[in-house]
Design an enzyme around this catalytic site. Structure first.
Site, mmCIF file in Angstrom:
data_model
loop_
_atom_site.group_PDB
_atom_site.id
_atom_site.type_symbol
_atom_site.label_atom_id
_atom_site.label_comp_id
_atom_site.label_asym_id
_atom_site.label_seq_id
_atom_site.Cartn_x
_atom_site.Cartn_y
_atom_site.Cartn_z
ATOM 1 N N HIS A 80 0.825 -1.205 0.000
ATOM 2 C CA HIS A 80 0.000 0.000 0.000
ATOM 3 C C HIS A 80 0.858 1.253 0.000
ATOM 4 O O HIS A 80 1.310 1.698 1.050
ATOM 5 C CB HIS A 80 -0.914 -0.016 1.225
ATOM 6 C CG HIS A 80 -1.807 -1.215 1.278
ATOM 7 N ND1 HIS A 80 -1.364 -2.447 1.700
ATOM 8 C CD2 HIS A 80 -3.100 -1.384 0.932
ATOM 9 C CE1 HIS A 80 -2.356 -3.324 1.628
ATOM 10 N NE2 HIS A 80 -3.427 -2.711 1.170
ATOM 11 N N ARG A 84 -19.317 -18.643 37.950
ATOM 12 C CA ARG A 84 -19.093 -17.181 37.907
ATOM 13 C C ARG A 84 -18.874 -16.644 39.320
ATOM 14 O O ARG A 84 -18.086 -15.733 39.543
ATOM 15 C CB ARG A 84 -20.248 -16.455 37.214
ATOM 16 C CG ARG A 84 -21.581 -16.598 37.885
ATOM 17 C CD ARG A 84 -22.670 -15.750 37.201
ATOM 18 N NE ARG A 84 -23.984 -16.118 37.696
ATOM 19 C CZ ARG A 84 -25.010 -15.282 37.820
ATOM 20 N NH1 ARG A 84 -24.883 -14.025 37.448
ATOM 21 N NH2 ARG A 84 -26.164 -15.696 38.280
ATOM 22 N N HIS A 105 -29.317 -15.296 23.719
ATOM 23 C CA HIS A 105 -28.283 -15.134 24.741
ATOM 24 C C HIS A 105 -27.589 -16.451 25.109
ATOM 25 O O HIS A 105 -26.707 -16.449 25.965
ATOM 26 C CB HIS A 105 -28.892 -14.522 26.009
ATOM 27 C CG HIS A 105 -29.207 -13.055 25.884
ATOM 28 N ND1 HIS A 105 -29.997 -12.557 24.873
ATOM 29 C CD2 HIS A 105 -28.819 -11.982 26.634
ATOM 30 C CE1 HIS A 105 -30.091 -11.231 25.009
ATOM 31 N NE2 HIS A 105 -29.395 -10.872 26.054
ATOM 32 N N HIS A 148 -4.149 3.348 -3.497
ATOM 33 C CA HIS A 148 -4.255 2.829 -2.129
ATOM 34 C C HIS A 148 -3.452 1.541 -1.936
ATOM 35 O O HIS A 148 -2.597 1.469 -1.061
ATOM 36 C CB HIS A 148 -5.724 2.573 -1.767
ATOM 37 C CG HIS A 148 -5.897 1.685 -0.576
ATOM 38 N ND1 HIS A 148 -5.789 2.146 0.715
ATOM 39 C CD2 HIS A 148 -6.157 0.352 -0.475
ATOM 40 C CE1 HIS A 148 -5.973 1.139 1.557
ATOM 41 N NE2 HIS A 148 -6.199 0.036 0.868
ATOM 42 N N ASN A 165 -7.943 11.687 4.057
ATOM 43 C CA ASN A 165 -7.590 11.823 2.638
ATOM 44 C C ASN A 165 -8.772 11.596 1.701
ATOM 45 O O ASN A 165 -8.628 11.647 0.483
ATOM 46 C CB ASN A 165 -6.403 10.915 2.275
ATOM 47 C CG ASN A 165 -6.730 9.444 2.430
ATOM 48 O OD1 ASN A 165 -7.882 9.039 2.334
ATOM 49 N ND2 ASN A 165 -5.711 8.640 2.675
ATOM 50 N N GLY A 183 -10.991 4.124 7.216
ATOM 51 C CA GLY A 183 -11.457 2.775 7.519
ATOM 52 C C GLY A 183 -11.572 2.555 9.010
ATOM 53 O O GLY A 183 -12.582 2.045 9.508
ATOM 54 N N ILE A 230 -10.386 9.198 0.593
ATOM 55 C CA ILE A 230 -10.397 8.092 -0.385
ATOM 56 C C ILE A 230 -10.399 6.766 0.366
ATOM 57 O O ILE A 230 -9.647 6.594 1.335
ATOM 58 C CB ILE A 230 -9.141 8.153 -1.287
ATOM 59 C CG1 ILE A 230 -9.120 9.420 -2.128
ATOM 60 C CG2 ILE A 230 -9.047 6.903 -2.186
ATOM 61 C CD1 ILE A 230 -10.119 9.480 -3.267
ATOM 62 N N ARG A 250 -23.898 -19.662 34.880
ATOM 63 C CA ARG A 250 -24.841 -18.845 35.653
ATOM 64 C C ARG A 250 -25.334 -19.646 36.854
ATOM 65 O O ARG A 250 -25.590 -19.105 37.929
ATOM 66 C CB ARG A 250 -26.033 -18.488 34.757
ATOM 67 C CG ARG A 250 -27.085 -17.670 35.465
ATOM 68 C CD ARG A 250 -28.337 -17.490 34.613
ATOM 69 N NE ARG A 250 -29.299 -16.653 35.315
ATOM 70 C CZ ARG A 250 -30.611 -16.772 35.229
ATOM 71 N NH1 ARG A 250 -31.143 -17.680 34.430
ATOM 72 N NH2 ARG A 250 -31.408 -15.988 35.915
ATOM 73 N N PRO A 273 -6.286 -5.366 10.914
ATOM 74 C CA PRO A 273 -7.739 -5.394 11.065
ATOM 75 C C PRO A 273 -8.198 -3.997 11.489
ATOM 76 O O PRO A 273 -7.815 -3.514 12.565
ATOM 77 C CB PRO A 273 -7.945 -6.439 12.170
ATOM 78 C CG PRO A 273 -6.720 -7.310 12.104
ATOM 79 C CD PRO A 273 -5.608 -6.361 11.752
ATOM 80 N N LEU A 274 -8.966 -3.343 10.653
ATOM 81 C CA LEU A 274 -9.204 -1.909 10.841
ATOM 82 C C LEU A 274 -9.982 -1.611 12.119
ATOM 83 O O LEU A 274 -10.821 -2.386 12.553
ATOM 84 C CB LEU A 274 -9.897 -1.329 9.613
ATOM 85 C CG LEU A 274 -9.008 -1.342 8.366
ATOM 86 C CD1 LEU A 274 -9.786 -0.899 7.132
ATOM 87 C CD2 LEU A 274 -7.774 -0.467 8.548
ATOM 88 N N ASP A 332 -33.536 -15.918 29.273
ATOM 89 C CA ASP A 332 -33.129 -14.936 28.258
ATOM 90 C C ASP A 332 -33.175 -15.532 26.854
ATOM 91 O O ASP A 332 -33.241 -14.796 25.866
ATOM 92 C CB ASP A 332 -31.726 -14.377 28.560
ATOM 93 C CG ASP A 332 -31.783 -13.174 29.488
ATOM 94 O OD1 ASP A 332 -32.878 -12.604 29.664
ATOM 95 O OD2 ASP A 332 -30.736 -12.806 30.046
#
Lengths: 679, 679
Positions: free
Chosen positions: A29, A358, A480, A262, A186, A157, A188, A527, A116-117, A476
């Site tokens: 790039h 938990r 869930h 790009h 930019n 991005g 683009i 739970r 990863p954006l 739930d």
């Protein structure tokens, strides 16, 4: 800061070095590096860092959230004296090179793995949280042990991805004045102009989050403007800052300001004219004028080494003046847990009460929080459900809110699972042995999968407290109730996926998770209440799998996890009454079990005895341990949990029936352990 | 609209009915229903809908994004005459009841399945996109076939989730004037006050997205204010609108305005005082004054039935005036694809050129787009990589932008995978046979896992075009190379996960995906070229698995998908040279294969022949078909794709070696097909 010809030359060098990498690799790039080189130059020229000691804890952090621009990062790391040779740059994107296609955390000067954006912005928020906590914990009058900034570059991005919205909103709430984001505006993206899909007012949005926004109109050339913006941002200690930098993607290229530049290498004639435009030999690649090396040596490397040295002296004095805190700090900087910390982990006998795992997890936190100042965490707004908060916890909050302070170690992440995951990666990447954890309903780890994958890939030590781990969620309902979640995460490389069956196994899970030095953990917790098991122990469970109940001449092995271990114990009683001998194996963590010697593993799942897996989740992935699988390969149902379990046959009778059929099925057959592999 | 005592009574009825459901179930969420009942009453009183025909295509859509408030939705559906009896309400959250713990799409009046926070807002955006497209496609002067609005309720949780940020930014860009979001601004989440983690200026943020924001100060009581806000929002045809409604969570309860009332049933004494406060018998549950039933009958049900009738007549006239469009419309409303549409799918022979399967996917689109006006889709800013756009496509854009129009069927989603997934669910839920698709790099389907799960659970017919499906990504490296993705999605119930091996299999994948009536699809496609296979066909591949190359007295079955099928064919040649007879099985979609008769399945994977799976992804999940698995249970590497394949042994030689070892391993052993199950 004032800028002259040498700065221009340095910027041009960085631009061309970056483009050369992409051209030589014929992959990568060039667009963003050409636009962002001026900002990189100005930023790196004033960052506090020691290229010869990239792990100095008080360095400024730099995160390239738009990781595809990594050629620029590698150029800057090379120029400023990090361990990146020009040969490394020439090997850009080649197999097993030190300059992979996106930045990987193991490389010197690369703080986090990006690509990863959206993740990088969140990592930066995490790094800034860690710094604020670290400073509040250890700084003393006259001893600024920690005062670094965290900088991040990002593009459109990263700002379109929701994960960055989550973390940015939280960063504004937390008033992270140590965080500075430089937005490469930019206009683009790959599809074309941002007018196609991204016409929101980004600056206004960030102001709405509580950030300061500074605009620099000419990011292509206005070095002084960039420097002034950074200086202003650093002054603002009460808000994170976004510097909105107008640049031209592919600046100088014939394809500048188009999506064509790009992600495709420049054509030879374009490269040529670009070099010419910048006053370089049009036919030579990888040119670095000596004065540019000299400049960075003098401007960045030497002051950095010097600053690090001074800080080392400061630390020494600190350790003398504050021996206890100093020892703690030294321990953390060495990446060590306190000796004997694990002795604090609670253990149980079958005489102890039944608890939801938990709840047992909460008890672990209560026992260890004081031992481990590096433990910092919270929940995505499910504190009373995830049980992630110890009683004495102080919230990590800006002191001005009156709700806590930066020394606090309990994070109110809000309903932002993905952001939480990516922020945890940043906290872990800070160093100083930080061990972030975060609570969520297990099913909603799916929201955070993008961040969890980066944890595993980048070897970030984060811990997910994943409660409500099955149809045991009950009323739930199927929205869930996790089904595929553990199959998903067990298929992810380098990720502990624990599903403890009782108190001892919960303690074992945290022992492995906290002692891990490069493998994140998901700890799946119920739970509903579970009994304390006969035959469990921390020592056994830390092996990832063990025989809970042995049995001579067994007809079947029931291999289970979590809530289905005690269920299998009950089923074994019914089977015994019918003359069928069942042994019980608990497999709380596949990853750890797979690392045990084959001999041990075969003692757990030996030949000649068919294995039936019992887990009230997808059966996918059990093939490596079990001949037959009893699970739940459909979505669950809304109703009181015991009735839901019954609906799907997860009762002692239901398990026993399937076990009987399994024994019958393999009668007279030669059974070999699924652990035996052909290659 | 003017409001009187009857409206107050109706609101109180809805409030109490909702609370009664939660109390009777001893499980659920009373807080939001108590705060939102006035908005629900005003909204439902003016919505265009026919409770007796919940699928009327021109109904207004209502999405409860804060799905935990479903007791309120069930109350409203009961009161307005949908097929929800008072008995149904009394069975709230009971096993197999019609009032599950979160709204499920199969129920009348429930447009989409919600509960996972943030999704509903995006579904609403999708419903609004579909409406705009539907209207632009079919409306004619004097024939307003489609003019409905989409409304959504949401709470703080939905707005903290990044997925809603993504969709909201896009909705603003698209100027969706038919979309109205009512934000329950009650300042409380599970952890406590929003001041703990959510202090951003939400209104300003939505304005930054391009929305109109209207504030209603007293959402607890100001019915006229709510009505005026809705009316104003409906007037604004150029922007989506957020109505920021200040309410009190748990209004009227002793625990009002605390997190305690969010998710716990009211105590008996609280319930009592609440009934008293609203003028109801304090000791009676599920009270509905007859005048309230009468009111809704007259105000909602009768006008709705009438409006539907008128619309039916309009449609009839339309079909006469526009016979071609009318026939198309009728077909779509019947949920039918055009007859023989599948004849347009391209087929291939081994003489045809090698193509990347992403390219073959593009060819499919090019062949079928004109046949299927219900096909609407795009990419998360990767159009030139995903190849999701047919040549003649028009963008779905507000006409004022000059970039397209609402009749356009190509969506520029921006870099918003999760939002795209959730928007697709909304488009699919609109009805009229909409078949949305969306392109992304396969690895980043992980970002969208939360939405894909809802697709599968709610049986939304969406199609993911998941390109770059392995280490074949090459230089972009491990951040972009999927490993666990297919294991993850194969473990998800009700999801087609195709990995086609050539052109015929790509056509087969789309055939199954478009003809599916309640199962979403992921179609995994290569970046790199693959040859057209001898032995493949659409007819075989639509079975999900088939014998590509049979072989008498075979020593081994190589079972592969996608790019590893042709690789296995090459390996078989090497094996043949060594006297080892290998048959080749292609398994493009596990879900479809699993639905075939056992006899057929055993003909594909018969007894006596060991099966080696070959797939350059996680081996997890292959246990159900294969005795041994050759895959990639680690992260990939950055480098040219052929070298990366070689590094991990994915060459004809590498496969052949493992096949040989597998044959050796099972020599003399009795081998039974993994398809044989004990129960």
């Amino acid at each position: 800061m004032s800028f002259g010809e040498i700065d221009k030359l340095a910027v041009s060098t960085a631009r061309l070095l970056s483009v050369d990498q992409v051209c030589k690799a014929n992959s990568g790039h060039p667009g963003a590096p050409l636009g962002l080189a001026p900002a990189a130059h100005v930023l790196f020229s004033q960052m506090k860092m020691n290229p010869k000691n990239p792990n100095w804890v008080n360095r400024d952090r730099f995160v390239l959230s738009n990781g595809h621009a990594c050629a620029l990062l590698y150029s800057m790391l090379h120029l400023t004296g990090y361990d990146f040779s020009i040969e490394d740059l020439k090997n850009f994107r080649q197999l097993d090179s030190r300059t992979p296609g996106h930045p990987e955390r193991e490389l010197p000067g690369v703080e986090v793995t990006t690509g990863p954006l959206g993740q990088g912005i969140c990592n930066a928020v995490g790094l800034a949280i860690a710094q604020a906590n670290f400073a509040a914990t250890y700084n003393k009058p006259g001893f600024e042990i920690s005062d670094n900034y965290t900088y991040s570059f990002c593009g459109d991005g990263c700002l379109q991805e929701g994960v960055s919205s989550e973390a940015s909103s939280l960063a504004g709430h937390l008033k992270l004045g140590n965080l500075i984001l430089i937005y490469d505006d930019n206009r683009i993206t790959i599809d074309g102009k941002t007018s196609l899909s991204f016409t929101e007012d980004v600056a206004k949005r960030y102001e709405a989050y509580g950030w300061e926004v500074i605009t620099v109109e000419n990011g292509n050339e206005d070095l002084a403007g960039i420097a002034a913006a950074i200086a202003k941002a650093k002054q603002n200690k009460e808000q994170p800052t976004m510097i909105k930098l107008h640049t031209t993607i592919g600046f100088g290229s014939l394809n500048a300001n188009t999506s064509g530049v790009h992600g495709s290498p420049l054509k030879p004639e374009d490269l040529k004219q670009l070099r010419q435009k910048f006053g370089f030999n049009p036919d030579k690649s990888f040119q670095v004028p000596q004065e540019v090396y000299d400049f960075y040596q003098k401007k960045v490397l030497q002051p950095g080494v010097e600053a690090n040295k001074k800080w080392d002296q400061l630390l020494k004095a600190y350790e003398q003046k504050y021996p206890e805190l100093g020892a703690d700090l030294a321990r953390r900087l060495a990446g060590q847990l306190p000796q004997d910390w694990a002795a604090k982990l609670p253990t149980y006998t079958p005489a102890d009460s039944a608890f939801a795992t938990r709840k047992l997890s909460e008890i672990v936190f209560q026992h260890i929080y004081d031992e481990l100042p590096e433990m910092i965490g919270g929940s995505a707004d499910l504190t009373p459900s995830n049980l992630t908060r110890w009683k004495e916890a102080v919230d990590f909050q800006p002191p001005s809110t009156g709700l806590g302070d930066f020394k606090g170690r309990y994070l109110r992440y809000g309903i932002r699972e993905h952001g939480m995951g990516a922020i945890m990666n940043g906290i872990a990447a800070f160093g100083a042995n930080y061990k972030p954890y975060g609570g969520a309903f297990m099913n909603f780890l799916g929201y955070a999968a993008g961040a969890i994958r980066v944890s595993a890939l980048a070897e970030e030590n984060v811990i997910w407290v994943a409660t409500h781990d099955s149809i045991g969620v009950g009323e739930d309902g199927p929205t869930h109730q996790p089904i595929e979640t553990l199959s998903h995460f067990r298929a992810m490389p380098n990720l502990h996926v624990f599903r403890p069956a009782d108190g001892n196994e919960v303690s074992a899970a945290y022992k492995v998770a906290f002692e891990s030095t490069g493998t994140p953990s998901v700890i799946a917790l119920t739970r509903q209440n579970l009994p304390q098991l006969e035959g469990s122990s921390i020592e056994k469970a830390v092996k990832g799998g063990y025989v809970l109940q042995e049995c001579a001449d067994a007809d079947i092995t029931l291999a289970a996890t979590g809530s289905e271990v005690s269920l299998s114990v009950e089923a074994a009683k019914l089977l015994a009454a019918k003359g069928i001998k069942a042994r019980i194996v608990s497999l709380p963590d596949f990853l750890t079990f797979d690392k045990q010697p084959q001999e041990y593993r075969l003692s757990v799942l030996p030949d000649r005895i068919p294995v039936l897996s019992v887990e009230v989740l997808s059966t996918s992935g059990w093939g490596k341990y079990a001949h037959q699988s009893f699970g739940l390969d459909r979505f669950g149902a809304s109703g009181p949990a015991p009735l839901v379990f019954k609906k799907f046959g997860f009762t002692p009778e239901g398990v026993a029936t399937r076990a009987e059929k399994t024994v019958e099925f393999y009668k007279g057959q030669e059974v070999i352990s699924p652990l035996r592999c052909a290659f």
